[in-house]
Write an enzyme that holds these catalytic residues in place. Structure first.
Site, PDB file in Angstrom:
ATOM      1  CG  HIS A 126      62.274  43.491  46.220  1.00  0.00           C
ATOM      2  ND1 HIS A 126      61.206  42.723  45.782  1.00  0.00           N
ATOM      3  CD2 HIS A 126      62.976  43.822  45.107  1.00  0.00           C
ATOM      4  CE1 HIS A 126      61.267  42.587  44.462  1.00  0.00           C
ATOM      5  NE2 HIS A 126      62.335  43.250  44.029  1.00  0.00           N
ATOM      6  CG  HIS A 141      61.148  39.001  47.350  1.00  0.00           C
ATOM      7  ND1 HIS A 141      60.769  40.208  47.889  1.00  0.00           N
ATOM      8  CD2 HIS A 141      61.581  38.247  48.392  1.00  0.00           C
ATOM      9  CE1 HIS A 141      60.933  40.180  49.204  1.00  0.00           C
ATOM     10  NE2 HIS A 141      61.429  38.995  49.524  1.00  0.00           N
ATOM     11  CB  CYS A 190      57.719  42.118  49.101  1.00  0.00           C
ATOM     12  SG  CYS A 190      58.962  43.206  48.405  1.00  0.00           S
ATOM     13  CG  HIS A 233      68.175  54.508  47.017  1.00  0.00           C
ATOM     14  ND1 HIS A 233      67.122  55.147  47.628  1.00  0.00           N
ATOM     15  CD2 HIS A 233      68.325  53.333  47.684  1.00  0.00           C
ATOM     16  CE1 HIS A 233      66.666  54.404  48.622  1.00  0.00           C
ATOM     17  NE2 HIS A 233      67.385  53.290  48.684  1.00  0.00           N
ATOM     18  CG  HIS A 267      65.673  49.145  46.802  1.00  0.00           C
ATOM     19  ND1 HIS A 267      65.418  48.217  47.788  1.00  0.00           N
ATOM     20  CD2 HIS A 267      65.976  50.293  47.457  1.00  0.00           C
ATOM     21  CE1 HIS A 267      65.544  48.785  48.970  1.00  0.00           C
ATOM     22  NE2 HIS A 267      65.898  50.054  48.802  1.00  0.00           N
ATOM     23  CG  ASN A 316      70.774  51.763  51.831  1.00  0.00           C
ATOM     24  OD1 ASN A 316      71.913  52.199  51.953  1.00  0.00           O
ATOM     25  ND2 ASN A 316      69.722  52.556  51.680  1.00  0.00           N
TER      26      ASN A 316
HETATM   27  P1  5GP Z   1      65.951  51.524  51.600  1.00  0.00           P
HETATM   28  O1  5GP Z   1      66.252  52.262  52.878  1.00  0.00           O
HETATM   29  O2  5GP Z   1      65.280  50.191  51.859  1.00  0.00           O
HETATM   30  O3  5GP Z   1      67.190  51.386  50.735  1.00  0.00           O
HETATM   31  O4  5GP Z   1      65.008  52.464  50.769  1.00  0.00           O
HETATM   32  C1  5GP Z   1      63.654  52.224  50.561  1.00  0.00           C
HETATM   33  C2  5GP Z   1      63.109  53.434  49.847  1.00  0.00           C
HETATM   34  O5  5GP Z   1      61.826  53.124  49.328  1.00  0.00           O
HETATM   35  C3  5GP Z   1      62.964  54.676  50.711  1.00  0.00           C
HETATM   36  O6  5GP Z   1      63.726  55.733  50.163  1.00  0.00           O
HETATM   37  C4  5GP Z   1      61.460  54.965  50.688  1.00  0.00           C
HETATM   38  O7  5GP Z   1      61.176  56.348  50.657  1.00  0.00           O
HETATM   39  C5  5GP Z   1      61.000  54.247  49.434  1.00  0.00           C
HETATM   40  N1  5GP Z   1      59.646  53.716  49.481  1.00  0.00           N
HETATM   41  C6  5GP Z   1      59.093  52.986  50.478  1.00  0.00           C
HETATM   42  N2  5GP Z   1      57.838  52.610  50.147  1.00  0.00           N
HETATM   43  C7  5GP Z   1      57.579  53.131  48.921  1.00  0.00           C
HETATM   44  C8  5GP Z   1      56.433  53.094  48.066  1.00  0.00           C
HETATM   45  O8  5GP Z   1      55.399  52.493  48.351  1.00  0.00           O
HETATM   46  N3  5GP Z   1      56.521  53.740  46.869  1.00  0.00           N
HETATM   47  C9  5GP Z   1      57.660  54.419  46.528  1.00  0.00           C
HETATM   48  N4  5GP Z   1      57.642  55.020  45.326  1.00  0.00           N
HETATM   49  N5  5GP Z   1      58.769  54.465  47.302  1.00  0.00           N
HETATM   50  C10 5GP Z   1      58.731  53.833  48.496  1.00  0.00           C
HETATM   51 ZN    ZN Z   2      59.846  41.699  46.924  1.00  0.00          ZN
END
Ligand code: 5GP
Ligand code: ZN
Length: 115
Positions: free
Chosen positions: A100, A48, A6, A104, A102, A89
């Site tokens: 995992h 996680h 992850c 935004h 999170h 999401n």
């Molecule tokens: P999700 O669609 O899963 O809610 O959003 C995942 C977010 O993580 C995306 O906006 C993507 O740009 C961001 N992201 C993915 N990998 C990385 C990373 O390695 N570093 C950072 N800082 N952001 C990441």
């Molecule tokens: Zn994780």
């Protein structure tokens, strides 16, 4: 996905990682690598969890801390008055990419309406 695979589990292992803009004993914060707004932070619990289906009473302090830190980060980024959006999401229809939890934090511009 295991914690070893992850992306978000691996980031806080390095205390010198420059992309981490905040950390405490429950959550850490990074700037999104592909920002969708002038302010685009990710507030990420250290723990996680492959799905929000696993959230239970034991996760209340962790989930609460996400929102405490979100407000603190909004203040630091100067968007408390102008406003911001918190998005979490979950699953394929939401467009979730990283399995995992999170949140935004988006701000710094007028954000588009979402249904
Ligand atoms: P999700 O669609 O899963 O809610 O959003 C995942 C977010 O993580 C995306 O906006 C993507 O740009 C961001 N992201 C993915 N990998 C990385 C990373 O390695 N570093 C950072 N800082 N952001 C990441
Ligand atoms: Zn994780």
């Amino acid at each position: 996905m295991t914690t070893g695979e992850c992306i978000f589990c691996n980031i806080p292992q390095d205390p010198n990682d420059k992309q981490v803009v905040y950390r405490d004993d429950r959550v850490f914060v990074i700037r999104d690598i592909n920002p969708q707004a002038p302010v685009h932070l990710l507030i990420i619990p250290l723990m996680h969890m492959a799905s929000l289906a696993y959230v239970g009473p034991g996760q209340v302090p962790m989930m609460g801390q996400i929102f405490v830190v979100a407000e603190e980060m909004a203040r630091r980024e100067g968007v408390t008055i102008s406003g911001y959006r918190l998005v979490m999401n979950q699953g394929p229809d939401s467009g979730q990419v990283i399995e995992h939890p999170h949140v935004h934090l988006l701000g710094g511009k007028t954000l588009p309406d979402i249904a």
